[in-house]
Design an enzyme around this catalytic site. Structure first.
Site, PDB file in Angstrom:
ATOM      1  N   SER A  11       4.430-114.826  -5.035  1.00 54.51           N
ATOM      2  CA  SER A  11       4.515-116.276  -5.221  1.00 54.51           C
ATOM      3  C   SER A  11       5.299-116.884  -4.072  1.00 54.51           C
ATOM      4  O   SER A  11       6.287-116.298  -3.591  1.00 54.51           O
ATOM      5  CB  SER A  11       5.199-116.615  -6.542  1.00 54.51           C
ATOM      6  OG  SER A  11       5.466-118.005  -6.633  1.00 54.51           O
ATOM      7  N   TYR A  18      11.313-115.647 -13.231  1.00 53.24           N
ATOM      8  CA  TYR A  18      10.012-115.557 -12.562  1.00 53.24           C
ATOM      9  C   TYR A  18      10.192-115.302 -11.071  1.00 53.24           C
ATOM     10  O   TYR A  18       9.549-114.413 -10.489  1.00 53.24           O
ATOM     11  CB  TYR A  18       9.240-116.849 -12.789  1.00 53.24           C
ATOM     12  CG  TYR A  18       7.988-116.981 -11.957  1.00 53.24           C
ATOM     13  CD1 TYR A  18       6.830-116.288 -12.302  1.00 53.24           C
ATOM     14  CD2 TYR A  18       7.958-117.801 -10.828  1.00 53.24           C
ATOM     15  CE1 TYR A  18       5.675-116.404 -11.539  1.00 53.24           C
ATOM     16  CE2 TYR A  18       6.810-117.932 -10.065  1.00 53.24           C
ATOM     17  CZ  TYR A  18       5.674-117.224 -10.416  1.00 53.24           C
ATOM     18  OH  TYR A  18       4.536-117.346  -9.661  1.00 53.24           O
ATOM     19  N   LYS A  39       8.951-112.014  -8.851  1.00 54.40           N
ATOM     20  CA  LYS A  39       8.002-112.122  -7.755  1.00 54.40           C
ATOM     21  C   LYS A  39       8.622-111.678  -6.423  1.00 54.40           C
ATOM     22  O   LYS A  39       7.929-111.134  -5.555  1.00 54.40           O
ATOM     23  CB  LYS A  39       7.482-113.552  -7.642  1.00 54.40           C
ATOM     24  CG  LYS A  39       6.501-113.924  -8.749  1.00 54.40           C
ATOM     25  CD  LYS A  39       5.265-113.045  -8.730  1.00 54.40           C
ATOM     26  CE  LYS A  39       4.177-113.556  -9.654  1.00 54.40           C
ATOM     27  NZ  LYS A  39       2.949-112.735  -9.629  1.00 54.40           N
TER      28      LYS A  39
END
Length: 237
Positions: free
Chosen positions: A139, A152, A156
């Site tokens: 990401s 998150y 990533k």
């Protein structure tokens, strides 16, 4: 070993909003694909195709991962060459002190552990066959973080680190490993979740699919260990 077709690729998450575009793109280019699925209503997103083998699997379960790789390696005339890791999840909205540790565990599991597990199981087959290409979805948030999504973002960032480590460890086995860093991906689910958002920079699934196709091909034979930004630089369509 080169990736001159026909070869086989595993596409995890290949029935999702991004994955269905990747699946269609690779099928169009002659790949034999093994696509594990978990959510039945996603099956309508992928075409019926002689080169596509769907298998129900929970990729957090080791036995299911083994079954996926076994299916992908059963065709000696189309050996396993590509691994595309698209399974992932996203949570946001709370700062670190407000976020239960279980959320971090879940994000690491879906974004990192599943990719690690499928690659780990497939690597002996790629080594034996003389090489391969692995692509993981990271990401852009891993390098440009924003508030409220630390679990998150951390997961990533770990995917990007895994890509770099695998690329170094398996360069001598002719296995290339690269990652993509998309901005927000323009999927139906994301449009529904953010109907008022400016989608002008959202990454299109078809564009990501083309980059993945390139990374699986001989044209990218000099590229490994890269984290490649993917965005919609042409504006929304």
């Amino acid at each position: 070993m080169t990736s001159s077709l026909p070869y086989t690729a595993i596409v995890t998450g290949g029935t999702g909003g991004l994955g269905s575009a990747v699946t269609e793109h690779l099928l169009d280019r002659g790949w034999r694909l093994v696509v594990p699925w978990y959510v039945e209503n996603e099956l309508d997103r992928v075409p019926t195709h002689p080169g596509l083998e769907l298998v129900r699997a929970d990729l957090s379960v080791d036995a299911d991962v083994d079954a996926v790789v076994e299916l992908a390696t059963k065709d000696e005339e189309r050996p396993l060459f590509g691994i595309v890791n698209l399974v992932g999840g996203f949570v946001s909205g709370q700062r670190v002190h407000e976020t239960p540790i279980e959320v971090l565990d879940a994000q690491l599991s879906i974004n990192l552990r599943i990719a690690y597990g499928i690659v780990q199981t497939a690597l002996p087959h790629l080594i034996r066959r003389g090489g391969g290409s692995v692509v993981c979805i990271g990401s852009a948030a891993a390098v440009r973080p924003f508030p409220g999504a630390a679990t998150y973002i951390a997961s990533k960032a770990a995917v990007a680190a895994l890509v770099e480590a695998l690329a170094v460890e398996y360069a001598g086995d002719n296995i290339r490993v690269n990652g993509l860093l998309p901005t927000m991906i323009d999927t139906p689910a994301n449009r529904e979740a953010m109907p008022e958002a400016d989608r002008s920079s959202w990454a299109r699934p078809s564009d990501i699919a083309e980059v993945i196709g390139f990374l699986l091909s001989d044209s990218s034979r000099a590229v490994t260990g890269a984290s490649i930004p993917v965005a919609n630089t042409a504006g929304s369509r």
